[in-house]
Design a protein around this motif. Structure first.
Motif, PDB file in Angstrom:
ATOM      1  N   THR A  21       0.965  -1.261   0.167  1.00 24.72           N
ATOM      2  CA  THR A  21       0.081  -0.106   0.013  1.00 24.72           C
ATOM      3  C   THR A  21       0.817   1.140   0.042  1.00 24.72           C
ATOM      4  OG1 THR A  21       0.001   0.014   2.339  1.00 24.72           O
ATOM      5  CG2 THR A  21      -2.084  -1.198   1.217  1.00 24.72           C
ATOM      6  N   TYR A  22       0.195   2.466  -0.300  1.00 24.05           N
ATOM      7  CA  TYR A  22       0.879   3.477  -0.249  1.00 24.05           C
ATOM      8  C   TYR A  22       0.296   4.629   0.315  1.00 24.05           C
ATOM      9  CZ  TYR A  22       3.450   1.263  -3.921  1.00 24.05           C
ATOM     10  OH  TYR A  22       4.115   0.300  -4.645  1.00 24.05           O
ATOM     11  N   PRO A  23       0.786   5.889   0.603  1.00 31.21           N
ATOM     12  CA  PRO A  23      -0.061   6.847   1.255  1.00 31.21           C
ATOM     13  C   PRO A  23      -1.278   7.553   0.261  1.00 31.21           C
ATOM     14  CG  PRO A  23       2.222   7.515   1.103  1.00 31.21           C
ATOM     15  CD  PRO A  23       2.179   6.357   0.382  1.00 31.21           C
ATOM     16  N   ALA A  24      -2.443   8.034   0.905  1.00 29.29           N
ATOM     17  CA  ALA A  24      -3.590   8.243   0.176  1.00 29.29           C
ATOM     18  C   ALA A  24      -2.929   9.174  -1.009  1.00 29.29           C
ATOM     19  CB  ALA A  24      -4.434   9.012   1.121  1.00 29.29           C
ATOM     20  N   LEU A  25      -2.100  10.172  -0.648  1.00 24.65           N
ATOM     21  CA  LEU A  25      -1.704  11.151  -1.868  1.00 24.65           C
ATOM     22  C   LEU A  25      -1.405  10.425  -2.933  1.00 24.65           C
ATOM     23  CD1 LEU A  25      -0.942  14.263  -2.908  1.00 24.65           C
ATOM     24  CD2 LEU A  25       1.276  13.804  -1.679  1.00 24.65           C
ATOM     25  N   ILE A  26      -0.456   9.146  -2.888  1.00 20.08           N
ATOM     26  CA  ILE A  26      -0.125   8.685  -4.143  1.00 20.08           C
ATOM     27  C   ILE A  26      -1.503   7.620  -4.588  1.00 20.08           C
ATOM     28  CG2 ILE A  26       1.373   6.563  -4.824  1.00 20.08           C
ATOM     29  CD1 ILE A  26       3.644   7.980  -3.017  1.00 20.08           C
ATOM     30  N   ASN A  27      -2.008   7.208  -3.782  1.00 18.69           N
ATOM     31  CA  ASN A  27      -3.216   6.449  -4.139  1.00 18.69           C
ATOM     32  C   ASN A  27      -4.080   7.207  -5.156  1.00 18.69           C
ATOM     33  OD1 ASN A  27      -2.505   4.157  -2.909  1.00 18.69           O
ATOM     34  ND2 ASN A  27      -3.692   4.671  -0.909  1.00 18.69           N
ATOM     35  N   ASN A  28      -4.262   8.557  -4.562  1.00 24.59           N
ATOM     36  CA  ASN A  28      -5.025   9.549  -5.332  1.00 24.59           C
ATOM     37  C   ASN A  28      -4.711   9.937  -6.759  1.00 24.59           C
ATOM     38  OD1 ASN A  28      -6.876   9.269  -3.057  1.00 24.59           O
ATOM     39  ND2 ASN A  28      -6.211  11.160  -2.061  1.00 24.59           N
ATOM     40  N   ASN A  29      -3.312   9.673  -6.986  1.00 26.06           N
ATOM     41  CA  ASN A  29      -2.968  10.192  -8.054  1.00 26.06           C
ATOM     42  C   ASN A  29      -2.473   8.851  -8.857  1.00 26.06           C
ATOM     43  OD1 ASN A  29      -2.312  13.250  -8.277  1.00 26.06           O
ATOM     44  ND2 ASN A  29      -2.033  12.804  -6.119  1.00 26.06           N
TER      45      ASN A  29
END
Ligand SMILES: O=C(O)CCC(=O)C(=O)O
Ligand SMILES: [Fe+2]
Length: 350
Positions: A127-135
């Motif tokens: 998994t990755y931070p939300a900022l990375i997920n969102n992009n």
């Protein structure tokens, strides 16, 4: 976002010229350009690539990188690579050693797996931070898609120049197989002392690296030389280089050259340095042995080579995990840990 005005790369530091390869000519199968790529890959193993068509994706990745690095340290630390040899995730400043002495690095980076980017929202590796997920779908995946297209085209040219059967290297980079393919965002803080090695000397692990630099700092140690030389960043020109996997598969014909990153030279040193890279790597199950049976040229190269070095009997996955694991500062027990993490450098440097 407009580029910040940064001082020019200085003229009074030693630089190494690179061949400039035009990707559009490579795509058009221009004989002279393919020959030039071949020469570059055999001699230094580094070249500039212009007209690669990824400028928009790269610019977006630079903006994105600034946002990712600005996340609170505690949040980034929730997504570290760990110490077992996993590449994907966050590496904090000082997380790796850069010399046998145990000296630590001065950069932070975030590695995002191609498999995770393409399977999103399904998690393939981590998994990755939300900022990375969102992009992931709008920024990361488009950059990786473009980078794959470019680097795989380069690999196909090298395949044919190595007299390998059609797609022999291509099938070792099968996109349906899980792999170490990843995008990397790197940040080096401003005002490091000028001789500070922000990223220690190394060879890249995989096949082709597709690197984007705005500030100087990258250096190569040319073959037969003891003098490190800067690679001058040129706007719109990617820097490409061959990694260990292609060096081994080609029986040493293609060069995986040692390089490192210092603080940016001259007045640039007062600026934060960011770089964006895509690493093309073989599928996890690919055995890193010279392809002697598939190419008479590689077979011949092996007559004069230290053949053991090119028969690692190791998969790309294990090769990469070993190199990551033994660079982790927490795993260092002494100089031997450093040596266990060596790639195809052949000799040691400080
Ligand atoms: O930041 C750079 O210019 C080079 C980075 C590099 O060599 C790497 O991440 O393997
Ligand atoms: Fe590198």
């Amino acid at each position: 976002m407009p580029l910040p005005t940064i001082p020019p790369f200085p003229d009074n530091v030693p630089t190494h010229p690179l061949r400039i390869i035009d990707y559009q000519l490579i795509k058009a199968k221009d004989e002279m350009e393919m020959e030039s790529l071949w020469e570059a890959a055999k001699s230094l193993g580094f070249w500039y690539l212009k007209n690669h068509g990824a400028d928009d994706e790269v610019d977006t990745m630079f903006d994105f990188s600034a946002e990712v690095m600005a996340l609170p340290l505690e949040e980034k630390m929730e997504f570290t690579q760990g110490d077992g040899g996993n590449s994907f995730g966050y590496k904090y400043i000082g997380g790796n050693t850069i010399e046998a002495s145990g000296l630590r690095d001065s950069n932070e980076f975030f590695n995002i797996s191609k498999d995770d980017a393409f399977s999103y929202p399904i998690v393939t590796h981590r998994t990755y931070p939300a900022l990375i997920n969102n992009n992931m779908e709008t920024v990361v995946a488009p950059f990786i898609r473009k980078s794959l297209e470019v680097t795989r085209d380069l690999v196909n040219v090298l395949n044919d120049k190595l007299c390998l059967p059609f797609n022999e290297l291509g099938k070792r980079h099968n996109l349906n197989e899980l792999s170490g393919n990843e995008a990397r965002l790197i940040r080096i803080p401003p005002n490091l002392s000028l001789d500070r090695k922000a990223l220690g000397h190394h060879t890249d692990f995989g096949s082709i690296s597709f690197l984007h630099n705005r500030l100087g700092g990258l250096q190569v140690l040319p073959p037969g030389s003891d003098r490190w030389q800067y690679i001058r960043p040129i706007p719109g020109h990617a820097i490409c280089n061959v990694g260990d996997a292609l060096h081994i598969l080609s029986g040493g014909i293609l060069r995986s050259n040692i390089h490192r990153v210092l603080a940016p030279p001259g007045a640039q040193s007062h600026y934060e340095r960011s770089s964006v890279v895509f690493f093309l790597r073989p599928g996890n199950s690919v055995i890193l042995n010279a392809l002697t049976e598939q190419s008479p040229m590689i077979k011949k190269a092996m007559y004069s080579a230290d053949s053991e070095k090119f028969m690692t009997n190791t998969t790309a996955e294990v090769w990469q995990a070993r190199r990551f694991k033994y660079r982790r500062a927490v795993n260092q027990k002494g100089p031997e840990t450093w040596y266990n993490g060596q790639g195809t450098e052949g000799r040691d440097y400080t």
